[in-house]
Design a protein around this motif. Structure first.
Motif, PDB file in Angstrom:
ATOM      1  N   THR A  55      18.985  19.570  -1.396  1.00 36.36           N
ATOM      2  CA  THR A  55      17.601  19.307  -1.795  1.00 36.36           C
ATOM      3  C   THR A  55      17.575  18.327  -2.955  1.00 36.36           C
ATOM      4  O   THR A  55      16.764  17.403  -2.984  1.00 36.36           O
ATOM      5  N   THR A  56      18.484  18.504  -3.898  1.00 38.68           N
ATOM      6  CA  THR A  56      18.564  17.579  -5.021  1.00 38.68           C
ATOM      7  C   THR A  56      18.998  16.202  -4.552  1.00 38.68           C
ATOM      8  O   THR A  56      18.527  15.184  -5.058  1.00 38.68           O
ATOM      9  N   SER A  57      19.889  16.149  -3.565  1.00 40.29           N
ATOM     10  CA  SER A  57      20.292  14.853  -3.000  1.00 40.29           C
ATOM     11  C   SER A  57      19.092  14.131  -2.399  1.00 40.29           C
ATOM     12  O   SER A  57      18.927  12.930  -2.573  1.00 40.29           O
ATOM     13  N   LEU A  58      18.272  14.873  -1.691  1.00 46.17           N
ATOM     14  CA  LEU A  58      17.065  14.296  -1.101  1.00 46.17           C
ATOM     15  C   LEU A  58      16.141  13.772  -2.188  1.00 46.17           C
ATOM     16  O   LEU A  58      15.601  12.673  -2.090  1.00 46.17           O
ATOM     17  N   TRP A  59      15.970  14.539  -3.244  1.00 45.21           N
ATOM     18  CA  TRP A  59      15.126  14.105  -4.357  1.00 45.21           C
ATOM     19  C   TRP A  59      15.711  12.854  -5.002  1.00 45.21           C
ATOM     20  O   TRP A  59      14.987  11.896  -5.285  1.00 45.21           O
ATOM     21  N   ASN A  60      17.032  12.833  -5.202  1.00 43.28           N
ATOM     22  CA  ASN A  60      17.679  11.656  -5.797  1.00 43.28           C
ATOM     23  C   ASN A  60      17.471  10.419  -4.927  1.00 43.28           C
ATOM     24  O   ASN A  60      17.195   9.338  -5.438  1.00 43.28           O
ATOM     25  N   TRP A  61      17.603  10.579  -3.600  1.00 39.08           N
ATOM     26  CA  TRP A  61      17.402   9.450  -2.690  1.00 39.08           C
ATOM     27  C   TRP A  61      15.981   8.920  -2.811  1.00 39.08           C
ATOM     28  O   TRP A  61      15.748   7.713  -2.874  1.00 39.08           O
ATOM     29  N   SER A  62      15.018   9.826  -2.867  1.00 46.32           N
ATOM     30  CA  SER A  62      13.618   9.396  -2.926  1.00 46.32           C
ATOM     31  C   SER A  62      13.291   8.719  -4.255  1.00 46.32           C
ATOM     32  O   SER A  62      12.372   7.899  -4.322  1.00 46.32           O
ATOM     33  N   GLN A  63      14.035   9.026  -5.300  1.00 53.78           N
ATOM     34  CA  GLN A  63      13.777   8.424  -6.607  1.00 53.78           C
ATOM     35  C   GLN A  63      14.328   7.009  -6.741  1.00 53.78           C
ATOM     36  O   GLN A  63      13.920   6.283  -7.640  1.00 53.78           O
ATOM     37  N   VAL A  64      15.246   6.621  -5.881  1.00 55.41           N
ATOM     38  CA  VAL A  64      15.816   5.268  -5.965  1.00 55.41           C
ATOM     39  C   VAL A  64      15.393   4.398  -4.788  1.00 55.41           C
ATOM     40  O   VAL A  64      15.944   3.314  -4.588  1.00 55.41           O
ATOM     41  N   ILE A  65      14.429   4.860  -4.020  1.00 53.48           N
ATOM     42  CA  ILE A  65      14.025   4.111  -2.826  1.00 53.48           C
ATOM     43  C   ILE A  65      13.494   2.715  -3.184  1.00 53.48           C
ATOM     44  O   ILE A  65      13.667   1.773  -2.425  1.00 53.48           O
ATOM     45  N   GLU A  66      12.913   2.569  -4.357  1.00 52.46           N
ATOM     46  CA  GLU A  66      12.383   1.253  -4.724  1.00 52.46           C
ATOM     47  C   GLU A  66      13.484   0.230  -4.951  1.00 52.46           C
ATOM     48  O   GLU A  66      13.214  -0.966  -5.007  1.00 52.46           O
ATOM     49  N   LYS A  67      14.725   0.679  -5.055  1.00 49.53           N
ATOM     50  CA  LYS A  67      15.854  -0.241  -5.221  1.00 49.53           C
ATOM     51  C   LYS A  67      16.508  -0.601  -3.880  1.00 49.53           C
ATOM     52  O   LYS A  67      17.426  -1.409  -3.848  1.00 49.53           O
ATOM     53  N   LYS A  68      16.041  -0.002  -2.817  1.00 45.93           N
ATOM     54  CA  LYS A  68      16.622  -0.238  -1.492  1.00 45.93           C
ATOM     55  C   LYS A  68      16.104  -1.562  -0.925  1.00 45.93           C
ATOM     56  O   LYS A  68      14.971  -1.968  -1.204  1.00 45.93           O
ATOM     57  N   PRO A  69      16.910  -2.246  -0.116  1.00 46.17           N
ATOM     58  CA  PRO A  69      16.480  -3.542   0.418  1.00 46.17           C
ATOM     59  C   PRO A  69      15.275  -3.447   1.355  1.00 46.17           C
ATOM     60  O   PRO A  69      14.576  -4.430   1.553  1.00 46.17           O
ATOM     61  N   TYR A  70      15.021  -2.280   1.883  1.00 45.45           N
ATOM     62  CA  TYR A  70      13.911  -2.104   2.825  1.00 45.45           C
ATOM     63  C   TYR A  70      12.638  -1.567   2.174  1.00 45.45           C
ATOM     64  O   TYR A  70      11.655  -1.321   2.857  1.00 45.45           O
ATOM     65  N   PHE A  71      12.618  -1.410   0.867  1.00 42.10           N
ATOM     66  CA  PHE A  71      11.446  -0.822   0.206  1.00 42.10           C
ATOM     67  C   PHE A  71      10.176  -1.637   0.444  1.00 42.10           C
ATOM     68  O   PHE A  71       9.084  -1.080   0.560  1.00 42.10           O
ATOM     69  N   LYS A  72      10.294  -2.947   0.540  1.00 37.71           N
ATOM     70  CA  LYS A  72       9.106  -3.781   0.782  1.00 37.71           C
ATOM     71  C   LYS A  72       8.432  -3.409   2.096  1.00 37.71           C
ATOM     72  O   LYS A  72       7.216  -3.523   2.226  1.00 37.71           O
ATOM     73  N   LEU A  73       9.214  -2.952   3.064  1.00 38.24           N
ATOM     74  CA  LEU A  73       8.618  -2.507   4.332  1.00 38.24           C
ATOM     75  C   LEU A  73       7.724  -1.294   4.114  1.00 38.24           C
ATOM     76  O   LEU A  73       6.659  -1.180   4.716  1.00 38.24           O
ATOM     77  N   PHE A  74       8.146  -0.389   3.248  1.00 38.16           N
ATOM     78  CA  PHE A  74       7.323   0.771   2.929  1.00 38.16           C
ATOM     79  C   PHE A  74       6.002   0.328   2.301  1.00 38.16           C
ATOM     80  O   PHE A  74       4.941   0.846   2.632  1.00 38.16           O
ATOM     81  N   LEU A  75       6.083  -0.627   1.394  1.00 37.41           N
ATOM     82  CA  LEU A  75       4.869  -1.115   0.731  1.00 37.41           C
ATOM     83  C   LEU A  75       3.936  -1.809   1.715  1.00 37.41           C
ATOM     84  O   LEU A  75       2.711  -1.664   1.621  1.00 37.41           O
ATOM     85  N   LEU A  76       4.488  -2.555   2.656  1.00 36.17           N
ATOM     86  CA  LEU A  76       3.669  -3.229   3.662  1.00 36.17           C
ATOM     87  C   LEU A  76       2.930  -2.234   4.553  1.00 36.17           C
ATOM     88  O   LEU A  76       1.923  -2.574   5.168  1.00 36.17           O
ATOM     89  N   CYS A  77       3.443  -1.013   4.625  1.00 36.30           N
ATOM     90  CA  CYS A  77       2.806   0.038   5.438  1.00 36.30           C
ATOM     91  C   CYS A  77       1.946   0.963   4.589  1.00 36.30           C
ATOM     92  O   CYS A  77       1.637   2.086   4.993  1.00 36.30           O
ATOM     93  N   ASP A  78       1.570   0.526   3.387  1.00 37.62           N
ATOM     94  CA  ASP A  78       0.720   1.283   2.458  1.00 37.62           C
ATOM     95  C   ASP A  78       1.364   2.553   1.925  1.00 37.62           C
ATOM     96  O   ASP A  78       0.677   3.504   1.560  1.00 37.62           O
ATOM     97  N   PHE A  79       2.682   2.590   1.859  1.00 37.35           N
ATOM     98  CA  PHE A  79       3.383   3.736   1.284  1.00 37.35           C
ATOM     99  C   PHE A  79       3.123   3.770  -0.211  1.00 37.35           C
ATOM    100  O   PHE A  79       3.248   2.762  -0.896  1.00 37.35           O
TER     101      PHE A  79
END
Length: 87
Positions: A55-79
């Motif tokens: 569960t903590t791993s999942l939380w850690n992953w979600s906290q660094v998602i903005e550093k991932k190369p695909y984060f702009k795709l999330f933003l384009l989808c109104d995330f």
């Protein structure tokens, strides 16, 4: 759906990720590789049960998602976050 509606976004996805399916695979691959890897603590004693560590791993992953190369795709989808509400 965003790529179907906007040719410029489709062009970006094609050029940056090799297409929609490859982008989806990249996101899911990264998620399943890192979100449940048990890296939620510095050592096994602090991790608690395996559920706590994952569960903590999942939380850690979600906290660094903005550093991932695909984060702009999330933003384009109104995330806007993992709070459960979407536009």
């Amino acid at each position: 759906k965003v790529c179907e509606k906007d040719q410029f976004i489709r062009s970006y996805v094609d050029n940056a990720f090799g297409g929609v399916e490859k982008a989806q695979f990249m996101i899911l691959n990264d998620f399943f590789r890192h979100a449940f890897d048990g890296s939620g603590a510095d050592n096994f004693m602090d991790a608690g049960s395996c559920i706590d560590g994952r569960t903590t791993s999942l939380w850690n992953w979600s906290q660094v998602i903005e550093k991932k190369p695909y984060f702009k795709l999330f933003l384009l989808c109104d995330f806007i976050g993992f709070d459960g509400s979407f536009h």
